[in-house]
Scaffold this motif. Structure first.
Motif, PDB file in Angstrom:
ATOM      1  N   LYS A 133       0.855  -1.212   0.000  1.00  0.00           N
ATOM      2  CA  LYS A 133       0.000   0.000   0.000  1.00  0.00           C
ATOM      3  C   LYS A 133       0.879   1.246   0.000  1.00  0.00           C
ATOM      4  N   GLU A 134       1.903   1.193   0.850  1.00  0.00           N
ATOM      5  CA  GLU A 134       2.781   2.350   1.004  1.00  0.00           C
ATOM      6  C   GLU A 134       3.465   2.726  -0.306  1.00  0.00           C
ATOM      7  N   ILE A 135       3.891   1.739  -1.066  1.00  0.00           N
ATOM      8  CA  ILE A 135       4.604   2.068  -2.316  1.00  0.00           C
ATOM      9  C   ILE A 135       3.660   2.106  -3.524  1.00  0.00           C
ATOM     10  N   GLY A 136       2.384   1.878  -3.277  1.00  0.00           N
ATOM     11  CA  GLY A 136       1.418   1.945  -4.385  1.00  0.00           C
ATOM     12  C   GLY A 136       1.501   0.763  -5.334  1.00  0.00           C
ATOM     13  N   PHE A 137       1.858  -0.394  -4.801  1.00  0.00           N
ATOM     14  CA  PHE A 137       1.841  -1.608  -5.636  1.00  0.00           C
ATOM     15  C   PHE A 137       0.429  -2.168  -5.606  1.00  0.00           C
ATOM     16  N   ASP A 138      -0.223  -2.179  -6.766  1.00  0.00           N
ATOM     17  CA  ASP A 138      -1.627  -2.632  -6.750  1.00  0.00           C
ATOM     18  C   ASP A 138      -1.789  -4.012  -7.379  1.00  0.00           C
ATOM     19  N   GLY A 139      -0.708  -4.752  -7.470  1.00  0.00           N
ATOM     20  CA  GLY A 139      -0.795  -6.121  -7.982  1.00  0.00           C
ATOM     21  C   GLY A 139      -1.556  -7.008  -6.999  1.00  0.00           C
ATOM     22  N   GLN A 140      -1.975  -8.146  -7.496  1.00  0.00           N
ATOM     23  CA  GLN A 140      -2.713  -9.098  -6.643  1.00  0.00           C
ATOM     24  C   GLN A 140      -1.722  -9.953  -5.845  1.00  0.00           C
ATOM     25  N   PHE A 141      -1.935 -10.056  -4.540  1.00  0.00           N
ATOM     26  CA  PHE A 141      -1.146 -10.971  -3.728  1.00  0.00           C
ATOM     27  C   PHE A 141      -1.692 -12.383  -3.871  1.00  0.00           C
ATOM     28  N   LEU A 142      -0.782 -13.332  -4.035  1.00  0.00           N
ATOM     29  CA  LEU A 142      -1.205 -14.723  -4.195  1.00  0.00           C
ATOM     30  C   LEU A 142      -0.433 -15.613  -3.238  1.00  0.00           C
ATOM     31  N   ILE A 143      -1.124 -16.612  -2.699  1.00  0.00           N
ATOM     32  CA  ILE A 143      -0.423 -17.650  -1.934  1.00  0.00           C
ATOM     33  C   ILE A 143      -0.530 -18.950  -2.709  1.00  0.00           C
ATOM     34  N   GLU A 144       0.588 -19.650  -2.767  1.00  0.00           N
ATOM     35  CA  GLU A 144       0.622 -20.899  -3.542  1.00  0.00           C
ATOM     36  C   GLU A 144       0.684 -22.084  -2.586  1.00  0.00           C
ATOM     37  N   PRO A 145      -0.419 -22.799  -2.415  1.00  0.00           N
ATOM     38  CA  PRO A 145      -0.399 -23.922  -1.469  1.00  0.00           C
ATOM     39  C   PRO A 145       0.467 -25.081  -1.942  1.00  0.00           C
ATOM     40  N   LYS A 146       1.035 -25.765  -0.966  1.00  0.00           N
ATOM     41  CA  LYS A 146       1.794 -26.994  -1.235  1.00  0.00           C
ATOM     42  C   LYS A 146       1.860 -27.765   0.081  1.00  0.00           C
ATOM     43  N   PRO A 147       1.599 -29.061   0.088  1.00  0.00           N
ATOM     44  CA  PRO A 147       1.466 -29.776   1.363  1.00  0.00           C
ATOM     45  C   PRO A 147       2.787 -30.200   1.998  1.00  0.00           C
ATOM     46  N   LYS A 148       3.764 -30.493   1.172  1.00  0.00           N
ATOM     47  CA  LYS A 148       5.056 -30.984   1.686  1.00  0.00           C
ATOM     48  C   LYS A 148       6.121 -30.700   0.635  1.00  0.00           C
ATOM     49  N   GLU A 149       7.373 -30.849   1.043  1.00  0.00           N
ATOM     50  CA  GLU A 149       8.501 -30.632   0.143  1.00  0.00           C
ATOM     51  C   GLU A 149       8.769 -29.160  -0.076  1.00  0.00           C
ATOM     52  N   PRO A 150       9.831 -28.553   0.457  1.00  0.00           N
ATOM     53  CA  PRO A 150      10.910 -29.281   1.102  1.00  0.00           C
ATOM     54  C   PRO A 150      10.646 -29.750   2.525  1.00  0.00           C
ATOM     55  N   THR A 151       9.744 -29.096   3.294  1.00  0.00           N
ATOM     56  CA  THR A 151       9.569 -29.589   4.657  1.00  0.00           C
ATOM     57  C   THR A 151       8.566 -30.745   4.668  1.00  0.00           C
ATOM     58  N   LYS A 152       8.592 -31.470   5.759  1.00  0.00           N
ATOM     59  CA  LYS A 152       7.659 -32.594   5.933  1.00  0.00           C
ATOM     60  C   LYS A 152       6.213 -32.098   5.904  1.00  0.00           C
ATOM     61  N   HIS A 153       5.992 -30.962   6.582  1.00  0.00           N
ATOM     62  CA  HIS A 153       4.653 -30.368   6.569  1.00  0.00           C
ATOM     63  C   HIS A 153       4.783 -28.892   6.225  1.00  0.00           C
ATOM     64  N   GLN A 154       4.215 -28.488   5.110  1.00  0.00           N
ATOM     65  CA  GLN A 154       4.207 -27.069   4.745  1.00  0.00           C
ATOM     66  C   GLN A 154       2.919 -26.451   5.306  1.00  0.00           C
ATOM     67  N   TYR A 155       3.057 -25.256   5.921  1.00  0.00           N
ATOM     68  CA  TYR A 155       1.871 -24.640   6.518  1.00  0.00           C
ATOM     69  C   TYR A 155       0.792 -24.323   5.491  1.00  0.00           C
ATOM     70  N   ASP A 156       1.207 -23.952   4.279  1.00  0.00           N
ATOM     71  CA  ASP A 156       0.209 -23.633   3.235  1.00  0.00           C
ATOM     72  C   ASP A 156      -0.245 -24.920   2.550  1.00  0.00           C
ATOM     73  N   PHE A 157      -0.663 -25.888   3.324  1.00  0.00           N
ATOM     74  CA  PHE A 157      -0.898 -27.258   2.863  1.00  0.00           C
ATOM     75  C   PHE A 157      -1.700 -27.378   1.560  1.00  0.00           C
ATOM     76  N   ASP A 158      -2.892 -26.835   1.557  1.00  0.00           N
ATOM     77  CA  ASP A 158      -3.718 -26.876   0.344  1.00  0.00           C
ATOM     78  C   ASP A 158      -4.640 -25.656   0.361  1.00  0.00           C
ATOM     79  N   ALA A 159      -5.495 -25.560  -0.642  1.00  0.00           N
ATOM     80  CA  ALA A 159      -6.330 -24.359  -0.774  1.00  0.00           C
ATOM     81  C   ALA A 159      -7.170 -24.139   0.491  1.00  0.00           C
ATOM     82  N   ALA A 160      -7.746 -25.210   1.007  1.00  0.00           N
ATOM     83  CA  ALA A 160      -8.627 -25.058   2.172  1.00  0.00           C
ATOM     84  C   ALA A 160      -7.853 -24.622   3.423  1.00  0.00           C
ATOM     85  N   HIS A 161      -6.656 -25.190   3.620  1.00  0.00           N
ATOM     86  CA  HIS A 161      -5.817 -24.766   4.750  1.00  0.00           C
ATOM     87  C   HIS A 161      -5.510 -23.274   4.651  1.00  0.00           C
TER      88      HIS A 161
END
Ligand code: XLS
Ligand code: NI
Ligand code: NI
Length: 475
Positions: A257-285
């Motif tokens: 907001k401060e720098i006026g970047f109006d692009g869309q923020f996206l999170i890319e879910p992934k359940p594992k790899e490289p860690t055993k459990h990735q926090y962004d596991f899947d879309a629902a998580h």
């Protein structure tokens, strides 16, 4: 003339010895590159649409970028992007083997010279395929320096070079991101690291990556939680790590907001790899996480095919979940091998998969700022330069074909009609009361007590699969 030559060579040797870390050959190469511009893909013809009967491996069979469907050219429906990391940086190294792919632009001893050569190769490649977008991590385009200041300086230099190319190129930036996972400092994660210094460093890196993405006109910014997860709960404060991740994302939103970047923020879910459990596991998580921390209005999802299958879902499922929650932002287009349990990132060539994916995208109203980013790499054995071009053509054709089939399925209302009929009981009587909130357990019990017979109807899965095949193969 001979004397002059000898004199010149002498001077060069003296110069070489006096300049640390530089060699004469490199200077020659660099000069030559600037004035003559090396062509890396000169043996490959410009890729054009030739139609389904073409046998030319360097032609599109189904992707005709200018074909207008529903008032819009196919290229604007599909918004293809090339992933800088796989296409220009990957060398085919894996946990069992060394780099096996030789990319001709990696021809200097200095990482910065290679980074510049890579930019040249990239824009030549974009033009060959006439692809509208590319995506990058900060570290794909410019190497780390001795410290953050030097690293940022490297990045600035390459960014200004890319900016020059963007002035005349038809290719734009779909999204940028920061690599918060390769360097050993991120061994315990970045925003979820146990080490506050690492959190701070990661924040500085994302700050810069946001500035750079804005400067290059990026339409989105992606967070893929590289090492944001855990290996064992025995050493992990899960609650603090998740709170910190949310703090980090709020800071990113504030800074954008401060720098006026109006692009869309996206999170890319992934359940594992490289860690055993990735926090962004899947879309629902991810959706639950964003809701909990009041971040859902700032983010959408970047759904990757192979990540969906790693989570035990169909790609179709992840897209459907994102769509019905108005969270479908963009797609990382690749494909896994269902017999393997890791992120193989193969080029997507399965038309059933692309059809069902485009079905969801069309039902969601198409892409807004997002697109189809080929987060895909050629196999280690496909080490010839032309394989890079062929891989992208195969992927683009598969998605173009999938789009056309899906468009017909949507237009004919094939599944919609069936589904509407299947849920008809909610349109009238007790179903309408349930949906409108007029029913409760007591009224429902009264209704159930008076029901003499319950009648169900077939779900007709085989019939629907037959119809899907008919649409896929009837063209
Ligand atoms: C890795 C991810 C990565 C993201 C960008 O599995 O797919 O490539 O797309 O950081
Ligand atoms: Ni990805
Ligand atoms: Ni991936």
């Amino acid at each position: 003339i001979i004397m002059m030559l000898v004199c010149l060579i002498n001077k060069l040797i003296v110069y070489k010895n006096s300049v640390k870390n530089l060699d004469v050959l490199k200077i020659f190469h660099y000069r030559r590159r600037v004035s003559y511009k090396m062509k890396y893909f000169k043996d490959i013809p410009e890729v054009k649409y030739e139609g389904p009967h073409s046998d030319n491996p360097f032609a599109f069979k189904y992707y005709n970028p200018d074909e207008v469907i529903d008032g819009k050219p196919l290229k604007d429906h599909l918004r293809f992007a090339i992933a800088y990391w796989h296409t220009f940086c990957a060398t085919g190294s894996d946990p069992f083997g060394q780099p096996a792919i030789n990319r001709p632009w990696d021809r200097f001893s200095s990482p910065m010279d290679n980074a510049k050569a890579r930019v040249e190769a990239a824009f030549e490649f974009f033009e060959k395929l006439n692809v509208p977008f590319f995506c990058f991590h900060d570290r794909d385009i410019a190497p780390e320096g001795e410290n953050l200041r030097e690293t940022n300086k490297n990045l600035d230099e390459i960014v200004s070079m890319i900016k020059e190319y963007l002035k005349t190129s038809k290719t734009k930036v779909l999204w940028g991101t920061a690599n918060l996972f390769s360097h050993p400092r991120y061994v315990h994660g970045a925003a979820t690291s146990c080490n506050a210094d690492v959190f701070a460093y990661a924040a500085a890196q994302v700050k810069k990556a946001l500035e750079v993405t804005k400067e290059l006109g990026g339409e989105n910014y992606v967070f893929w939680g590289g090492r944001e997860g855990y290996e064992t709960l025995l050493n992990t404060d899960m609650e603090l790590e998740l709170d910190n991740l949310a703090r980090f994302l709020h800071m990113a939103v504030d800074y954008a907001k401060e720098i006026g970047f109006d692009g869309q923020f996206l999170i890319e879910p992934k359940p594992k790899e490289p860690t055993k459990h990735q926090y962004d596991f899947d879309a629902a998580h991810v959706y639950g996480f964003l809701k909990k921390y009041d971040l859902d209005k700032y983010f959408k999802l970047n759904i990757e095919v192979n990540h969906a299958t790693l989570a035990g879902h169909d790609f179709h499922h992840e897209l459907r979940f994102a769509r019905i929650n108005n969270m479908l932002g963009s797609i990382d287009a690749n494909m896994g091998d269902l017999l393997l349990g890791w992120d193989t990132d193969q080029f997507p060539t399965d038309v059933r998969l692309t059809t069902l994916a485009m079905y969801e995208v069309i039902k969601a109203g198409g892409f807004d700022k997002g697109g189809l980013n080929f987060d895909a790499k050629v196999r280690r054995g496909s080490f010839e330069l032309e394989d890079l071009v062929i891989g992208h053509i195969a992927g683009m054709d598969a998605f173009a074909k999938g789009f056309k089939i899906a468009y017909k399925l949507v237009k004919d209302g094939v599944f919609d009609k069936f589904i509407e009929e299947r849920y008809r009981s909610y349109k009238e009587g007790i179903g309408a009361k349930i949906v409108s909130g007029q029913a409760d357990f007591k009224t429902l019990e009264e209704y159930a007590l008076n029901l003499s017979k319950i009648e169900n109807k077939s779900g007709k899965q085989e019939l629907l699969e037959m119809i899907l095949n008919k649409y896929m193969f009837s063209e």
